[in-house]
Motif scaffolding. Structure first.
Motif: not given
Length: 669
Positions: A221-250
């Motif tokens: 699913p996008v919630s975990t798949g988008s991060i897997a895409v980022t780690l394996l291809t470097g493309d972080e554009q697919a990460i949902p904004a809310a999820e990205r904000n949680h990573f930033i806040a943490a």
């Protein structure tokens, strides 16, 4: 005094060369701070003079060192000049719908849509532009696309956003050095006008990355798949904004930015695996140079990962540093050193001098600098503790080392994150204590295994366990983001403050003896300047659609039409997150303290107001009263004002940016 200095210089032998990249970086910063573009011959002249002085004073150590510093600074200044001169000139982008055609150079997956980077774009059939254009496709557009194909679309295009406040984020400068002319969105479906040429290496690589991303998102699913895409291809554009904000806040935004951490993990996995396999057979272990071979395998694996993840600046910088470490292992030398970091920084600044202004360069090099110096300072104590050799002591040492690593890296990079993003995350240590080991020991190993299984169609066997590890980190970020004050909004930091903090950190880390602690005084001075900085009393956006007026303790917000979301997001930290109070003007004018807000030229003048602001041109209706209106901000960019009694101080973005090649020209500018 002279003897004391000589003893100190002897004790610090080998460390003075570390000041050479510092001088180069300082000269690059000085170049970008100039109000106008210097002539190209200036840098070349400085370079020639410094070479002459170095040759003349070679036999004298102090003169030689001073001349070497001047040479490094001259080289940095000249390289920044040449880098700017090599960029294509800015292009004036027409407003309104327009026909657009070009060749796909990159495809990014966004939440619910795709974004194309078009090389050699043409507007309404005109000659191709020297700069690329980014185009967001409609979410419903399912046209199959491949890198290298020629496409056509009807689109709305926009130039880079001007800084939302004087000294704010400069998107125009970033796009200038990235070779971009504009960005926009498609008004209809894109159409393919020519197929991709066969066997182009860049095309093959981009399509490989797109294929990997597609296979991952078909399994996860996008919630975990988008991060897997980022780690394996470097493309972080697919990460949902809310999820990205949680990573930033943490305090885990670095997990989503493929750079040094990821390259180090991948190279460590290759090194460990290769060494393990080569030592399984006794004759191989005795006859082969196992450690150098493992280091070479790690270097090749890291290079392959860097290429797969886009070969962008952060990963290339990390690969350069990792390569120095690896060659140190192969040559039997000390693997990690400040000298290696200095060489990596020098190479990056010579290749892309504008990187010095970027958050990636600042945060990563400050973190590595603090890690090397910090562990060098406690290595003897850790060695004595490790000598106990009990299992409990070993576990305690590893836990303390991980916490110490997070403290050093996070503490050193936090001022630069605060300077760039106007925010701070106080809970970065507990978040990293879990996320970094989980990424290194579970998530990325399964990710690399998934890549190996993809040609067989068995990637799900590794992607599903990988997703479980990602889900744990996502869960942690959600919980930490909900803690009190997880995301601290802080006001913008003056440039002088961050320069003093950076100088203090460098001084503290590069020396061995007691004078190093003078760096703490520089850091404290930078913090004092930051604490004394006062936010503006008036802020007017570049288009004058948004105006903020401070009448303590409230910040009144006046907008013409719908408030621009980008400007509001940029303005939020200016007053350290103080909420805006919408101001309602029932008449043509409103008086807020010493400020007169006018919706149109007041027929009776501006009275005794100290300054007048308006979203429309006031056409001299205020006489001698200073005016900030739509016409003035169109010419000079966002404008800030400070009121001290009856004194008014104005600062425009044009005054900060100056007349540089990356600054768009406007009438009257």
């Amino acid at each position: 005094m002279r003897d004391a200095f000589a003893k100190w210089a002897e004790a610090e032998r080998g460390r003075f060369s570390l000041l050479l990249p510092v001088a180069m970086g300082a000269a690059i910063l000085a170049y970008f701070a100039l109000p106008a573009e210097p002539p190209l011959w200036l840098g070349a002249t400085f370079l020639a003079l410094s070479l002459a002085v170095l040759a003349a004073g070679w036999r004298h150590p102090y003169w030689r060192f001073a001349a070497a510093l001047a040479l490094a600074a001259s080289l940095g200044f000249a390289r920044a000049e040449w880098r700017t001169a090599a960029q294509p000139l800015l292009t004036v982008i027409p407003s309104g719908p327009i026909g657009l055609s070009g060749t796909i150079a990159r495809i990014d997956l966004l939440p619910g849509a795709r974004r194309l980077t078009l090389a050699h774009p043409s507007l309404d059939g005109a000659a191709p532009l020297p700069r690329a254009i980014r185009l967001r496709l409609r979410g419903a557009d399912a046209t199959p696309l491949r890198v290298g194909e020629a496409v056509r679309a009807y689109a709305m295009l926009f130039p880079p956003d001007r800084p939302a406040y004087p000294g704010g984020w400069d998107q125009g400068r970033q796009d200038f050095f990235a070779g971009l002319a504009a960005s926009g969105f498609a008004l209809g479906d894109v159409s393919i006008t020519a197929p991709a040429p066969p066997d182009a290496p860049a095309t093959w690589l981009q399509n490989l990355r797109a294929g990997i991303a597609s296979r991952i998102l078909r399994v996860l699913p996008v919630s975990t798949g988008s991060i897997a895409v980022t780690l394996l291809t470097g493309d972080e554009q697919a990460i949902p904004a809310a999820e990205r904000n949680h990573f930033i806040a943490a305090g885990l935004a670095h997990i989503l930015a493929v750079a040094g951490l990821h390259a180090g993990i991948v190279m460590g996995l290759f090194f460990t695996t290769t060494r393990f396999l080569l030592t399984r057979h006794e004759s191989l272990a005795l006859r082969l140079p196992v450690k150098p071979l493992a280091a070479a395998a790690a270097l090749l694996g890291g290079a392959a990962y860097a290429v797969l993840t886009g070969a962008h600046l952060p990963i290339l910088r990390s690969l350069a540093m990792a390569s120095l470490v690896t060659f140190g292992v192969i040559m039997g030398r000390r693997a990690i050193s400040l000298r290696g970091l200095a060489i990596a920084a020098t190479l990056i600044m010579l290749a892309t001098p504008e990187a010095v202004l970027g958050v990636s360069f600042q945060m990563s090099f400050s973190a590595v600098l603090a890690l090397i110096a910090g562990f060098a300072a406690v290595q003897h104590a850790m060695a004595r503790f490790h000598a106990a050799r009990s299992r409990a002591a070993s576990l305690a040492l590893h836990g303390a080392a991980l916490a110490y690593t997070s403290l050093l890296a996070g503490g050193a990079s936090m001022p630069f994150a605060a300077y760039q993003f106007q925010q701070a995350q106080p809970y970065w240590i507990p978040a990293n204590l879990l996320a970094v080991p989980l990424t290194a020991l579970w998530i990325l190993p399964f990710g690399l295994l998934a890549l190996a299984l993809m040609p067989l169609g068995l990637q799900a066997l590794a992607l599903l366990p990988m997703a479980r590890g990602i889900a744990i980190i996502v869960w942690v970020t959600v919980r930490i983001a909900a803690w009190p004050a997880a995301m601290l909004r802080i006001q913008p930091m003056p440039s002088l403050a961050i320069l003093l903090i950076a100088a203090g950190l460098i001084w503290l880390c590069i020396w061995r003896r007691a004078p190093r602690f003078a760096g703490l005084a520089l850091i404290l001075a930078g913090l004092a300047i930051y604490a004394a900085a006062r936010p503006p009393d008036i802020l007017v956006s570049p288009g004058a659609r948004l105006i903020a007026i401070r009448v303590a303790p409230r910040i009144f917000l006046l907008s013409r039409g719908k408030p621009p979301s980008y400007t509001l997001a940029q303005w939020a930290p200016v007053w350290a997150g103080t909420p805006f109070t919408p101001a309602q003007c029932t008449q043509n004018t409103c008086r807020l303290g010493a400020v007169l807000f006018a919706l149109s030229p007041p027929p009776g003048g501006c009275g005794n107001a100290l300054v007048a602001v308006s979203p429309e041109p006031l056409h001299g209706a205020c006489g001698s009263t200073p005016v900030i209106d739509r016409l003035s901000v169109y010419r000079n960019g966002a404008t800030a004002a400070w009121i001290s009694g009856h004194r008014l101080t104005l600062l425009t973005d044009r005054a900060i940016q100056g007349a540089r090649p990356w600054v768009a020209l406007y009438p009257g500018g």
